[in-house]
Scaffold this active site. Structure first.
Site, short mmCIF file in Angstrom:
data_model
loop_
_atom_site.label_atom_id
_atom_site.label_comp_id
_atom_site.label_asym_id
_atom_site.label_seq_id
_atom_site.Cartn_x
_atom_site.Cartn_y
_atom_site.Cartn_z
N ASP A 1 0.87 -1.18 0.00
CA ASP A 1 0.00 0.00 0.00
C ASP A 1 0.90 1.23 0.00
O ASP A 1 1.53 1.55 1.01
CB ASP A 1 -0.92 0.01 1.23
CG ASP A 1 -2.04 1.04 1.09
OD1 ASP A 1 -1.75 2.16 0.61
OD2 ASP A 1 -3.19 0.72 1.46
N ARG B 1 -12.73 -5.52 -6.29
CA ARG B 1 -13.34 -5.15 -7.57
C ARG B 1 -12.65 -5.92 -8.69
O ARG B 1 -11.42 -6.08 -8.69
CB ARG B 1 -13.22 -3.65 -7.84
CG ARG B 1 -14.12 -2.77 -6.97
CD ARG B 1 -15.60 -2.94 -7.34
NE ARG B 1 -16.46 -2.04 -6.59
CZ ARG B 1 -17.02 -2.33 -5.44
NH1 ARG B 1 -16.77 -3.51 -4.87
NH2 ARG B 1 -17.82 -1.47 -4.84
N GLU C 1 -21.45 -8.79 -14.08
CA GLU C 1 -22.35 -9.06 -12.96
C GLU C 1 -23.74 -8.59 -13.32
O GLU C 1 -23.90 -7.69 -14.12
CB GLU C 1 -21.85 -8.36 -11.68
CG GLU C 1 -20.53 -8.91 -11.16
CD GLU C 1 -20.08 -8.24 -9.87
OE1 GLU C 1 -20.68 -7.21 -9.49
OE2 GLU C 1 -19.13 -8.72 -9.25
N HIS D 1 -20.98 -11.49 -5.45
CA HIS D 1 -20.75 -10.16 -4.89
C HIS D 1 -21.53 -9.97 -3.58
O HIS D 1 -22.30 -9.02 -3.41
CB HIS D 1 -21.14 -9.06 -5.89
CG HIS D 1 -20.38 -7.78 -5.66
ND1 HIS D 1 -20.06 -6.92 -6.69
CD2 HIS D 1 -19.89 -7.21 -4.54
CE1 HIS D 1 -19.41 -5.87 -6.20
NE2 HIS D 1 -19.31 -6.02 -4.89
#
Length: 332
Positions: free
Chosen positions: A184, A242, A271, A290
């Site tokens: 990160d 995602r 989706e 999801h």
């Protein structure tokens, strides 16, 4: 002041808000629809006489913002993509949102995925369900035992991003005695037991790679074909964030060809999930539709975050989560 709440909302948080203003609650789930038509939504807001709006998925764009004199907007989601933030900012309307509202839920599912992959629970279930497994002697039992016995302890789990979800996953993994790496670029103070490393290093070293980054211009296709190829063929891939973070075609090919041991995916490029999705046909892949943030507890979390922001604002304090902080700075 009067609030119209169209989000799923906790009763206790609603009672807190009612101490400050009148509250009208029309849960979109009970209503069975989302306001995509701005003119229709504006009419309903005017009918209620609301100047405070709290939404979850309803669109709050120019048709609403130009037609209704709102004082505050609460958005019960981490990223208020359904709000025209630029226009709300120009109109001086603060937008409070709810980062981390489903962090616990997504972290729980992530760890469940990691355990399922580590212990091969999906293939084990399918093997017995389809009648292919017949254990008749000690040799058969030993073969099954050796195939399915894997522990998280001592393995290396790489977390891509240390936001609300990534940190909750790291906290949970500590109890499993796993080595935890993280990438990160915006974090300099990782949680105890987490080693910050460059992304390519994380991919090469990890036995499990789990994605927890938002989609931004920087992160779109972050796990490209070239980066996925850095992973060990014995490694597992988890995505509860995602689909746009990775090259899905490359991921599929690697899983199909055995260049990755397996994957667990809660998000896909197409989706909602359909029965003919190509990933469902791969025996080494777990797919869910999801549902990472879909627990009965999430409405309570999001309600508390938004009401806390509104109460702080009404007391003249700065709320923790403001999607357009320029509004508050300008008023100050």
């Amino acid at each position: 002041m009067r609030a119209l709440i169209t989000a799923s909302f906790d009763d206790a948080a609603k009672a807190r808000l009612a101490r400050h203003m009148e509250v009208v609650h029309e849960d979109w789930k009970a209503r069975g629809s989302i306001y995509f038509d701005g003119a229709e939504f504006a009419r309903r807001i005017r009918e209620v006489g609301a100047d405070v709006l709290i939404v979850e998925a309803d669109l709050v764009h120019a048709e609403v913002l130009e037609a209704v004199p709102l004082k505050l907007i609460g958005c019960c989601r981490g990223d208020p993509v359904n709000i025209d933030l630029a226009l709300a900012t120009r109109k001086g309307i603060p937008v409070f949102h709810a980062p981390g509202r489903n962090a616990d839920a997504v972290a729980d599912l992530t760890v469940a995925f990691l355990l399922m992959l580590a212990r091969h629970l999906g293939p084990m279930r399918d093997t017995f369900r389809e009648g292919a497994a017949r254990i008749t002697d000690a040799g058969g039992f030993l073969a099954m035992y050796n195939r399915f016995t894997v522990e998280l302890g001592g393995r290396t789990v790489g977390l891509v991003a240390l936001g609300a979800v990534g940190r909750e996953v790291a906290a949970r993994l500590g109890g499993f005695k796993a080595r935890i790496l993280a990438y990160d670029p915006y974090v300099t103070d990782p949680p105890p037991g987490v080693e910050l490393v460059p992304l390519d290093d994380l991919l090469r070293r990890s036995d499990f790679v789990s994605l927890h980054a938002p989609v931004t211009p920087e992160t779109r296709n972050l796990l490209s074909r070239e980066r996925l190829a850095l992973m060990k063929p014995t490694a597992y891939f988890v995505n509860t964030a995602r689909a746009a973070l990775t090259d899905e075609d490359a991921l599929y090919a690697m899983l199909r060809d055995g260049r990755l041991a397996g994957a667990a995916l809660d998000v896909l490029a197409e989706e909602p999930l359909q029965p003919d999705d190509r990933f469902l046909a791969l025996p080494n892949v777990i797919v869910t539709p999801h549902i990472g943030g879909a627990t009965v507890d999430v409405p309570r979390h999001q309600s508390e975050i938004v009401v806390d922001a509104i109460e702080r604002h009404l007391r003249g304090e700065r709320p923790r989560w403001v999607a357009n902080p320029a509004v508050l700075e300008r008023s100050t």
